[in-house]
Design an enzyme around this catalytic site. Structure first.
Site, PDB file in Angstrom:
ATOM      1  N   ALA A  48       0.824  -1.217   0.000  1.00  0.00           N
ATOM      2  CA  ALA A  48       0.000   0.000   0.000  1.00  0.00           C
ATOM      3  C   ALA A  48       0.861   1.271   0.000  1.00  0.00           C
ATOM      4  O   ALA A  48       0.661   2.175  -0.818  1.00  0.00           O
ATOM      5  CB  ALA A  48      -0.913  -0.021   1.220  1.00  0.00           C
ATOM      6  N   GLY A  73       4.263   1.644  -0.521  1.00  0.00           N
ATOM      7  CA  GLY A  73       5.184   1.741  -1.656  1.00  0.00           C
ATOM      8  C   GLY A  73       4.456   2.260  -2.896  1.00  0.00           C
ATOM      9  O   GLY A  73       4.958   3.138  -3.608  1.00  0.00           O
ATOM     10  N   GLY A  96       4.907  10.726   8.794  1.00  0.00           N
ATOM     11  CA  GLY A  96       3.871  11.705   9.105  1.00  0.00           C
ATOM     12  C   GLY A  96       2.507  11.054   9.037  1.00  0.00           C
ATOM     13  O   GLY A  96       2.401   9.829   8.920  1.00  0.00           O
ATOM     14  N   ALA A 129      -1.915   5.447   3.453  1.00  0.00           N
ATOM     15  CA  ALA A 129      -1.706   5.260   2.010  1.00  0.00           C
ATOM     16  C   ALA A 129      -2.988   5.433   1.171  1.00  0.00           C
ATOM     17  O   ALA A 129      -2.947   6.116   0.144  1.00  0.00           O
ATOM     18  CB  ALA A 129      -1.070   3.892   1.769  1.00  0.00           C
ATOM     19  N   LYS A 174       3.797   5.095  17.477  1.00  0.00           N
ATOM     20  CA  LYS A 174       2.362   5.374  17.263  1.00  0.00           C
ATOM     21  C   LYS A 174       1.625   4.106  16.818  1.00  0.00           C
ATOM     22  O   LYS A 174       0.426   3.959  17.085  1.00  0.00           O
ATOM     23  CB  LYS A 174       2.146   6.533  16.292  1.00  0.00           C
TER      24      LYS A 174
HETATM   25  N1  LIG Z   1       0.138   1.710   4.577  1.00  0.00           N
HETATM   26  C1  LIG Z   1       0.356   2.918   5.060  1.00  0.00           C
HETATM   27  O1  LIG Z   1      -0.577   3.744   5.107  1.00  0.00           O
HETATM   28  C2  LIG Z   1       1.714   3.303   5.559  1.00  0.00           C
HETATM   29  C3  LIG Z   1       2.669   2.352   5.834  1.00  0.00           C
HETATM   30  N2  LIG Z   1       3.898   2.743   6.322  1.00  0.00           N
HETATM   31  C4  LIG Z   1       4.934   1.766   6.599  1.00  0.00           C
HETATM   32  O2  LIG Z   1       5.409   1.240   5.355  1.00  0.00           O
HETATM   33  C5  LIG Z   1       5.912  -0.083   5.548  1.00  0.00           C
HETATM   34  C6  LIG Z   1       5.285  -1.003   4.505  1.00  0.00           C
HETATM   35  O3  LIG Z   1       3.903  -0.991   4.747  1.00  0.00           O
HETATM   36  P1  LIG Z   1       2.798  -1.223   3.628  1.00  0.00           P
HETATM   37  O4  LIG Z   1       3.266  -0.939   2.271  1.00  0.00           O
HETATM   38  O5  LIG Z   1       1.627  -0.464   4.060  1.00  0.00           O
HETATM   39  O6  LIG Z   1       2.540  -2.777   3.857  1.00  0.00           O
HETATM   40  P2  LIG Z   1       1.843  -3.824   2.902  1.00  0.00           P
HETATM   41  O7  LIG Z   1       1.540  -4.991   3.753  1.00  0.00           O
HETATM   42  O8  LIG Z   1       0.752  -3.163   2.144  1.00  0.00           O
HETATM   43  O9  LIG Z   1       3.001  -4.167   1.864  1.00  0.00           O
HETATM   44  C7  LIG Z   1       4.235  -4.733   2.251  1.00  0.00           C
HETATM   45  C8  LIG Z   1       5.070  -5.012   1.015  1.00  0.00           C
HETATM   46  O10 LIG Z   1       6.240  -5.697   1.423  1.00  0.00           O
HETATM   47  C9  LIG Z   1       6.345  -6.899   0.659  1.00  0.00           C
HETATM   48  N3  LIG Z   1       6.950  -7.926   1.495  1.00  0.00           N
HETATM   49  C10 LIG Z   1       6.371  -8.707   2.438  1.00  0.00           C
HETATM   50  N4  LIG Z   1       7.264  -9.566   2.942  1.00  0.00           N
HETATM   51  C11 LIG Z   1       8.426  -9.319   2.312  1.00  0.00           C
HETATM   52  C12 LIG Z   1       9.728  -9.883   2.371  1.00  0.00           C
HETATM   53  N5  LIG Z   1      10.010 -10.899   3.184  1.00  0.00           N
HETATM   54  N6  LIG Z   1      10.672  -9.368   1.570  1.00  0.00           N
HETATM   55  C13 LIG Z   1      10.404  -8.357   0.743  1.00  0.00           C
HETATM   56  N7  LIG Z   1       9.211  -7.795   0.618  1.00  0.00           N
HETATM   57  C14 LIG Z   1       8.238  -8.261   1.401  1.00  0.00           C
HETATM   58  C15 LIG Z   1       4.933  -7.259   0.268  1.00  0.00           C
HETATM   59  O11 LIG Z   1       4.946  -8.062  -0.896  1.00  0.00           O
HETATM   60  C16 LIG Z   1       4.357  -5.885  -0.003  1.00  0.00           C
HETATM   61  O12 LIG Z   1       4.714  -5.450  -1.287  1.00  0.00           O
HETATM   62  C17 LIG Z   1       5.575  -0.457   6.999  1.00  0.00           C
HETATM   63  O13 LIG Z   1       6.717  -0.245   7.782  1.00  0.00           O
HETATM   64  C18 LIG Z   1       4.503   0.555   7.396  1.00  0.00           C
HETATM   65  O14 LIG Z   1       4.495   0.839   8.778  1.00  0.00           O
HETATM   66  C19 LIG Z   1       4.195   4.047   6.535  1.00  0.00           C
HETATM   67  C20 LIG Z   1       3.285   5.034   6.257  1.00  0.00           C
HETATM   68  C21 LIG Z   1       1.977   4.721   5.742  1.00  0.00           C
HETATM   69  O1  LIG Z   2       1.640   4.920   9.280  1.00  0.00           O
HETATM   70  C1  LIG Z   2       0.530   5.031   8.824  1.00  0.00           C
HETATM   71  C2  LIG Z   2      -0.105   6.342   8.604  1.00  0.00           C
HETATM   72  O2  LIG Z   2       0.799   7.382   8.758  1.00  0.00           O
HETATM   73  C3  LIG Z   2      -0.266   3.839   8.509  1.00  0.00           C
HETATM   74  O3  LIG Z   2      -0.734   3.294   9.670  1.00  0.00           O
HETATM   75  P1  LIG Z   2      -1.126   1.745   9.711  1.00  0.00           P
HETATM   76  O4  LIG Z   2       0.123   0.971   9.408  1.00  0.00           O
HETATM   77  O5  LIG Z   2      -1.657   1.517  11.073  1.00  0.00           O
HETATM   78  O6  LIG Z   2      -2.185   1.556   8.639  1.00  0.00           O
END
Ligand SMILES: NC(=O)C1=CN([C@@H]2O[C@H](COP(=O)(O)OP(=O)(O)OC[C@H]3O[C@@H](n4cnc5c(N)ncnc54)[C@H](O)[C@@H]3O)[C@@H](O)[C@H]2O)C=CC1
Ligand SMILES: O=C(CO)COP(=O)(O)O
Length: 331
Positions: free
Chosen positions: A10, A12, A135, A139, A190
């Site tokens: 989400a 990325g 911040g 996503a 957080k």
């Molecule tokens: N979703 C959001 O709104 C936000 C997320 N974040 C942070 O971004 C980071 C990623 O979160 P999301 O993209 O939301 O999670 P997600 O669960 O949507 O995506 C995670 C990604 O990592 C990949 N992945 C999973 N296991 C893996 C492995 N062993 N090796 C390589 N890639 C792997 C998945 O295929 C997927 O593309 C987390 O640290 C999260 O806290 C930060 C700000 C906002």
């Molecule tokens: O970090 C995030 C918003 O800034 C996303 O929060 P969650 O990982 O709890 O969805």
């Protein structure tokens, strides 16, 4: 700018959209060819961000070397606990002078390191080349172009400004900071407080309780930050209070949602089965608790969240324990 985004979940994907909309040529790296092909050929990623259309400036590959080839900016959005292993395979491909941006919000289990520290250690990237973006950045809202602000933190002011400009769009407003440590801690802690908030919601607690959780959650975040050398003002900003309020108040937050499952009496395994995406606080509550203990910092909410997540404690008992702690001044 030529940019690479590693991780096509989400965040990325939404981050790649911001970069593309701000004018960069972006290559995303995805683990699965189906996801890469969908981004490349159909300009979407339905599994992570349903209904979102990506700019034609964004392409994708499953070949890491191809994704980062010639990149001036490499943004990483994989789960925090896999980062070290991932970088062991990838780091050799990073161009020598690229800026590496951490989009992740977690603390590594065992080493208790922040993600920027893992990048410096494992990818052999100098600290001044690492930028943290953090911040109130849910996503799906960003992908829907709902206006928000963020912080781009780096010890190198010029590099922070370059990334700030590469991300600025009418719906995404980046500010710079030199407090890398504070921004990372704000984002990681957080997630744990949002788990607590979700539990409180699910057990039917009211707005006073929730406001108290946010405020005291921020107090313990700042306490840890100050003990480790962060600027206390960072926690009153976007990467502190801003992110905490966004995650606690939003049904889009995976951490809050995960907490709701636990608050309804589900086990960790049941909550994991019901929620597919990364909820970083579930693991980071362990590492943050250990980090706090190592620095003799009291983090009672984090301690209780860890007990509910990993020791089978009842969230109602956790609330009672928090309410009957020793009386003390507010600060
Ligand atoms: N979703 C959001 O709104 C936000 C997320 N974040 C942070 O971004 C980071 C990623 O979160 P999301 O993209 O939301 O999670 P997600 O669960 O949507 O995506 C995670 C990604 O990592 C990949 N992945 C999973 N296991 C893996 C492995 N062993 N090796 C390589 N890639 C792997 C998945 O295929 C997927 O593309 C987390 O640290 C999260 O806290 C930060 C700000 C906002
Ligand atoms: O970090 C995030 C918003 O800034 C996303 O929060 P969650 O990982 O709890 O969805």
């Amino acid at each position: 700018m030529k940019a690479a985004v590693i991780g096509s979940g989400a965040w990325g994907t939404a981050f790649a959209k911001v970069l593309g909309d701000a004018g960069s040529e972006v290559t995303m790296w995805a683990r699965r060819e189906t996801v890469a092909a969908e981004i490349r050929d159909r300009h979407g990623n339905e599994g992570s961000l349903p209904g979102i259309r990506l700019s034609k400036r964004i392409t994708a590959t499953t070949d890491l070397a191809e994704a980062v080839d010639g990149a001036e900016l490499i943004a990483i959005a994989v789960p925090s606990q896999t980062l070290r292993g991932n970088l062991a395979d990838w780091a050799g491909f990073f161009p020598a002078d690229a800026t590496v941006a951490s989009l992740m919000k977690g603390i590594e289990l065992g080493t208790l390191k922040r993600m920027s520290e893992v990048i410096v250690e494992t990818a052999g990237v100098a600290p001044e080349r690492v930028v943290v973006v953090s911040g109130p950045n849910l996503a799906p809202e960003i992908a829907a172009e709902q206006p928000t602000a963020t912080v781009v933190a780096c010890t190198d002011e010029d590099r922070a400004r370059q990334v700030q400009h590469a991300l600025a769009t009418p719906y995404f407003r980046p500010y710079t900071s030199d407090d890398v440590l504070g921004c990372e801690l704000g984002g990681a802690v957080k997630n744990v407080i949002a788990l607590a908030y979700g539990m409180a919601s699910a057990i039917g607690l009211g707005d006073n309780t929730k406001a108290s959780l946010i405020t005291r959650g921020l107090a313990e975040t700042s306490r840890l930050g100050v003990a480790l050398g962060a600027d206390p003002l960072t926690f009153a900003g976007l990467a502190g209070l801003g992110d905490l309020v966004a995650s606690c108040s939003s049904r889009l937050s995976r951490n809050r949602t995960f907490g709701e499952h636990l608050g309804r009496g589900e086990s960790l395994e049941q909550a994991q089965t019901a929620t597919r995406q990364t909820a970083e606080g579930v693991k980071s509550c362990l590492s943050i608790r250990d980090l706090a203990r190592a620095h003799a910092v009291e983090m009672p909410i984090v301690e209780q969240v860890e007990k509910v997540c990993h020791e089978g404690a009842d969230p109602r008992v956790a609330v009672k324990l928090l309410m009957t702690r020793e009386m003390k001044p507010e600060s």
